[in-house]
Scaffold this active site. Sequence first.
Site, PDB file in Angstrom:
ATOM      1  NE  ARG A   1      -3.205  11.866  -6.874  1.00  0.00           N
ATOM      2  CZ  ARG A   1      -4.517  11.854  -6.753  1.00  0.00           C
ATOM      3  NH1 ARG A   1      -5.135  12.850  -6.150  1.00  0.00           N
ATOM      4  NH2 ARG A   1      -5.230  10.857  -7.208  1.00  0.00           N
TER       5      ARG A   1
ATOM      6  CB  CYS B   1       2.956  30.339 -17.478  1.00  0.00           C
ATOM      7  SG  CYS B   1       2.569  31.135 -19.015  1.00  0.00           S
TER       8      CYS B   1
ATOM      9  N   PRO C   1       0.808  -1.221   0.000  1.00  0.00           N
ATOM     10  CG  PRO C   1       0.046  -0.948   2.203  1.00  0.00           C
ATOM     11  CD  PRO C   1       0.810  -1.898   1.308  1.00  0.00           C
ATOM     12  N   GLY C   2       0.417   2.221  -0.796  1.00  0.00           N
ATOM     13  CA  GLY C   2       1.060   3.534  -0.805  1.00  0.00           C
ATOM     14  C   GLY C   2       0.038   4.590  -0.424  1.00  0.00           C
TER      15      GLY C   2
END
Length: 426
Positions: free
Chosen positions: A319, A350, A282-283
Amino acid sequence: MFTIQNHLEKRNGHLIIAGVDTTNLTQEFGTPLYVTNEQRIRDNFNTYQKAFSHADLYYAAKANYNLTIMRILAQEGAGADVFSDGELYMALLAGIPGDRILFNGNSKTDRELAMAVETGVRISVDSLDELHALSRIASSGQKTVDIAFRVNPDVSPKTHPKISTGLKTSKFGIPHQDVVAAYKEAVELPGINPIGMHCHIGSQILDTSPFSEAINRMMDLVEQVTRLGVELEFLDLGSGLGIPYKKGEMVPTPQDLADIVLPIFNKRSQAIGIKLKLIIEPGRYIVGDTTILLTTVNTVKTAIKKFVGVDAGFNLLIRPAMYDSYHHVVVANKVDAKVSGIYTVVGPICETGDILASDRELPVVVKDDIIAILDVGAYGFSMSSQYNGRPRCTELLVNNGQVDVIRKGEDFDDLMMNQIVPSRFL
Ligand SMILES: *Cc1c(COP(=O)(O)O)cnc(C)c1O
């Protein structure tokens, strides 16, 4: 009214994390600011471990490889899944023992393989080219390495395409129909000791059915490989359990996952007549919801939309731009204020895609308010960059009212780090 997730609280209209008022943190340390709740990391790890009490949990370092965070997990008894020599270096530095580290990677260099052999970790082999290179490297040093093969099980995890890793078209692993032949070859090669099998089907998975498909397919292969005479010691099922980024979103818990996976794993191991160690990697679940990103409002402007311009962008949290991810946002200095309108929170980069949160109900937002972006502990800072000439920000660890800096913010010197201007340009 804003819903605030479990380990966060509100006091006097302010957002509180681990007993600390976020507005005091921004006054002392400035923004942008990553803030991680230590206890939440420990709690998440222990929730997972309780659900899988006989399994080993190998924390996926790429989710967040801040050394202090890795140390906390080492203290809790985590192993590590590492995907590069740098992650291996950091996992060892964090105190995770080499025999609880699995070195993954679909395109490892010979240098990485040599480092893995040298440090005595296990290696998840992703291709036959890698197998041959590893055999050469290990046997030339009179060593034998414990390996697993990374299997591509051809299972759809029903998640974002960019984080689906076990489709037959994805770059990871050996196609499941070729895996038995790979073990046949491995047992004949010098320096290679095949003792495990590995897969990882994707990330932010919100349904348990892909996991049951994956464990069944993996146990089919375990059975075939065992019949060949290979003595497997572990099955590593990877990870991918999602977390509820949207409040109220229904996601399976580690216990739900265990209830699906363990009966199949136990029953089939027994039928085959072997005792395997189960490993889970698991992360996101361990670190995702432990961390918030505090950012200051520079401008509020009404155009087609009401744009809130803040001082963190996809340089610090990619994300939303990369995976269309949702992160909940709250105005940290006004958590009790009534909703007044729909705002879109954008960064200072930008790029048109530099949007952190689209069309959110927020109270009246004005310059110098503090926006907290929630659930940024996984694939947040670890995917940050200096794009647009922006030094990375400070990271804090908070616990029971105590505040520690766990990474100091970068400055302009860091933008110049390792750059060499040849003397003819001076
Ligand atoms: C990224 C990764 C993980 C962790 O996935 P999460 O969705 O963060 O739990 C585990 N194993 C491997 C091989 C990975 O690449």
